[in-house]
Design an enzyme around this catalytic site. Structure first.
Site, short mmCIF file in Angstrom:
data_model
loop_
_atom_site.label_atom_id
_atom_site.label_comp_id
_atom_site.label_asym_id
_atom_site.label_seq_id
_atom_site.Cartn_x
_atom_site.Cartn_y
_atom_site.Cartn_z
N ARG A 121 39.87 37.82 62.85
CA ARG A 121 40.08 37.66 64.28
C ARG A 121 39.28 36.45 64.76
NH1 ARG A 121 44.13 40.17 64.07
NH2 ARG A 121 44.66 42.11 65.12
N HIS A 170 48.93 32.83 63.75
CA HIS A 170 48.73 34.27 63.52
C HIS A 170 49.91 34.85 62.72
CE1 HIS A 170 46.55 38.05 65.14
NE2 HIS A 170 47.15 38.32 63.99
P1 NAP Z 1 39.73 47.73 57.34
O1 NAP Z 1 40.47 48.39 56.22
O2 NAP Z 1 39.23 48.55 58.46
O3 NAP Z 1 38.50 46.93 56.68
C1 NAP Z 1 37.53 46.33 57.47
C2 NAP Z 1 36.41 45.86 56.56
O4 NAP Z 1 35.43 45.19 57.35
C3 NAP Z 1 35.68 47.03 55.86
O5 NAP Z 1 35.33 46.67 54.55
C4 NAP Z 1 34.46 47.22 56.74
O6 NAP Z 1 33.33 47.78 56.08
C5 NAP Z 1 34.15 45.79 57.13
N1 NAP Z 1 33.35 45.73 58.34
C6 NAP Z 1 33.65 46.18 59.59
N2 NAP Z 1 32.63 45.95 60.43
C7 NAP Z 1 31.66 45.35 59.70
C8 NAP Z 1 30.36 44.89 60.01
N3 NAP Z 1 29.86 44.98 61.24
N4 NAP Z 1 29.65 44.33 59.02
C9 NAP Z 1 30.14 44.24 57.77
N5 NAP Z 1 31.37 44.67 57.40
C10 NAP Z 1 32.12 45.22 58.37
O7 NAP Z 1 40.62 46.57 57.99
P2 NAP Z 1 41.80 45.72 57.28
O8 NAP Z 1 43.06 46.49 57.30
O9 NAP Z 1 41.27 45.20 55.99
O10 NAP Z 1 41.98 44.55 58.34
C11 NAP Z 1 40.90 43.68 58.64
C12 NAP Z 1 41.27 42.82 59.83
O11 NAP Z 1 42.22 41.82 59.46
C13 NAP Z 1 41.96 43.55 60.98
O12 NAP Z 1 41.02 44.24 61.77
C14 NAP Z 1 42.62 42.42 61.72
O13 NAP Z 1 41.73 41.93 62.70
C15 NAP Z 1 42.84 41.36 60.65
N6 NAP Z 1 44.28 41.14 60.38
C16 NAP Z 1 44.80 39.91 60.58
C17 NAP Z 1 46.13 39.67 60.31
C18 NAP Z 1 46.72 38.29 60.45
O14 NAP Z 1 47.94 38.15 60.39
N7 NAP Z 1 45.91 37.27 60.61
C19 NAP Z 1 46.95 40.71 59.87
C20 NAP Z 1 46.38 41.96 59.68
C21 NAP Z 1 45.04 42.17 59.94
P3 NAP Z 1 33.39 49.25 55.41
O15 NAP Z 1 34.23 49.06 54.16
O16 NAP Z 1 31.99 49.55 55.11
O17 NAP Z 1 34.03 50.14 56.42
#
Ligand code: NAP
Length: 306
Positions: free
Chosen positions: A221, A269
Site C-alpha cells: 500500500r 494498482h
Molecule cells: P496477509 O496475509 O494479512 O499478510 C500480511 C503480512 O504482513 C503478514 O506476514 C503479517 O505478519 C505482516 N505484517 C502486518 N503488520 C506488520 C507489522 N506491523 N510489522 C511486520 N509485519 C507485519 O496479507 P496479504 O494477503 O499477504 O496481503 C498483503 C497486502 O498486499 C494487502 O494488505 C494489500 O494491501 C496488498 N495487496 C496489493 C495488491 C495490488 O494489486 N497491489 C493486491 C492484493 C493485495 P504476520 O505473518 O506475523 O501476521
C-alpha cells in the site's frame, strides 16, 4: 432463504451468475433489497452509506486483500466478521508481477531500455540471482508465496513479518528485527498491509540501510512509503529504481513527481487483480463454512488492522 448482496461496482451481474451456480438456494442480488435483511455483502470499495444501510449482516466478503478502507469507513458493525480476499488467482498475479519487476531490474532491462532510447550499445556486468539479497516485507498470503518463488529463482531471500512467520527457503525475521532484515539488501519488496504500524515504514532511515543502488518494489500500500524519501534516495543513487503499483492517493495525481522521474516505474494498482473466476469460489466456500458453523478463514483481526 439467505440473501447475498453483491455491492461490487464492476460487472456485478456476471459475478451474480457465478454465485448462483455456487450457492443454489441463496437469493443473490445486485441491488440492495430495501427493508429485507442482507446476510452476506460482497464488497470492493463500496460507496459511502452502502454497508451502513444494510440490516442482518452476518459476513462481509471483501473482494480485496487490503481492507483498511472498510475499517476506516466505520460502516461494518463490530460483531460482523470481515473476510479478506485470499485466493489462488490473487496469489498467482502477485507472484508473476513481482517476478517480472525483480527480474527486469536484475537483468538490467531498465538500463537497456534507457540505452535503447539513446541508441547506445553497451553491455553491463550481469550478476547471478544467488549474488543478490532480496528482502520481502510481509510474509502472509502474498508475501510468503512471492518469497518462496524468488528463492526458487536462486535469490538470497529474507522475509520480515510481525510474528517472524517461517517461510521455507528464506531467512525469516520478526517484528523487532527490521533493521537486520533489510541491512545490505539489493532489493526491497513491500507486501505489508496498510495499518497504523506500517505507515511510513519505508523512510530515509530504512532506505539508507539497503545496499547502494538497490531496487524498491511497492505492491503493498502507498502509505508504507514516504514519497519524498524515495525520491531523495533515487536522486542520491541509494536507489537505482523504484517500481510502484500503489500510492497514497489513487489515481496518482497528475502533478506527482513519481510520474516524470526517470527511474520510477508507475503501474496503476494492477499487481494482483481479483479474478471473479477464482474469487467467487473462495467467497462461496466461506459462506458454506459459516452456515455449517465452521471457522471461516482469513477473518480480519480488527485490533491489528489486517
Ligand atoms: P496477509 O496475509 O494479512 O499478510 C500480511 C503480512 O504482513 C503478514 O506476514 C503479517 O505478519 C505482516 N505484517 C502486518 N503488520 C506488520 C507489522 N506491523 N510489522 C511486520 N509485519 C507485519 O496479507 P496479504 O494477503 O499477504 O496481503 C498483503 C497486502 O498486499 C494487502 O494488505 C494489500 O494491501 C496488498 N495487496 C496489493 C495488491 C495490488 O494489486 N497491489 C493486491 C492484493 C493485495 P504476520 O505473518 O506475523 O501476521
Amino acid at each position: 432463504m439467505k440473501t447475498l448482496f453483491i455491492a461490487a461496482r464492476s460487472d456485478p451481474e456476471a459475478m451474480a451468475a457465478m454465485f448462483r451456480a455456487e450457492l443454489p438456494g441463496h437469493d443473490v442480488v445486485t441491488k440492495a433489497p430495501g427493508d429485507r435483511p442482507v446476510h452476506y455483502a460482497v464488497v470492493g470499495k463500496p460507496l459511502p452509506g452502502t454497508l451502513s444501510s444494510l440490516t442482518g449482516l452476518e459476513l462481509v466478503l471483501s473482494l480485496n486483500a487490503g481492507i483498511e478502507h472498510l475499517l476506516a469507513s466505520g460502516e461494518v458493525p463490530e460483531g460482523v466478521p470481515i473476510v479478506r480476499m485470499v485466493d489462488p488467482g490473487l496469489v498467482e498475479g502477485m507472484v508473476e508481477w513481482v517476478a517480472a519487476q525483480l527480474l527486469a531490474w536484475h537483468r538490467n532491462l531498465f538500463v537497456y531500455r534507457d540505452q535503447q532510447a539513446a541508441g547506445e550499445w553497451r553491455q553491463h556486468g550481469e550478476l547471478m540471482a544467488r549474488e543478490r539479497v532480496v528482502t520481502v516485507l510481509g510474509a502472509g498470503a502474498l508475501g510468503g508465496p512471492v518469497a518462496t518463488m524468488l528463492a526458487a529463482l536462486g535469490f538470497q531471500v529474507r522475509t520480515w513479518s510481525r510474528s517472524g512467520r517461517a517461510v521455507a527457503g528464506t531467512a525469516t525475521f520478526g517484528g523487532d528485527d527490521l533493521a537486520a532484515a533489510v541491512a545490505g539488501a539489493d532489493a526491497l519488496i513491500n507486501l505489508l498491509p496498510a495499518t497504523a504500524a506500517t505507515t511510513d515504514i519505508i523512510d530515509a532511515a530504512l532506505l539508507a540501510r539497503l545496499a547502494p543502488g538497490a531496487l524498491l518494489v511497492n505492491a503493498g500500500r502507498g502509505a508504507a512509503v514516504v514519497d519524498g524519501d524515495v525520491l531523495a534516495a533515487l536522486d542520491a543513487g541509494q536507489l537505482s529504481a523504484a517500481v510502484l503499483d500503489v500510492f497514497r492517493t489513487e489515481p496518482l495525481p497528475a502533478d506527482h513527481p513519481f510520474w516524470a522521474h526517470p527511474r520510477v516505474l508507475v503501474s496503476p494498482h494492477v499487481a494482483a487483480p481479483t479474478h471473479a473466476r477464482t474469487a467467487v469460489a473462495v467467497m462461496a466456500d466461506s459462506v458454506r463454512r459459516h452456515e455449517r458453523g465452521e471457522p471461516v478463514p482469513h477473518v480480519v483481526d480488527r485490533s491489528l488492522g489486517y
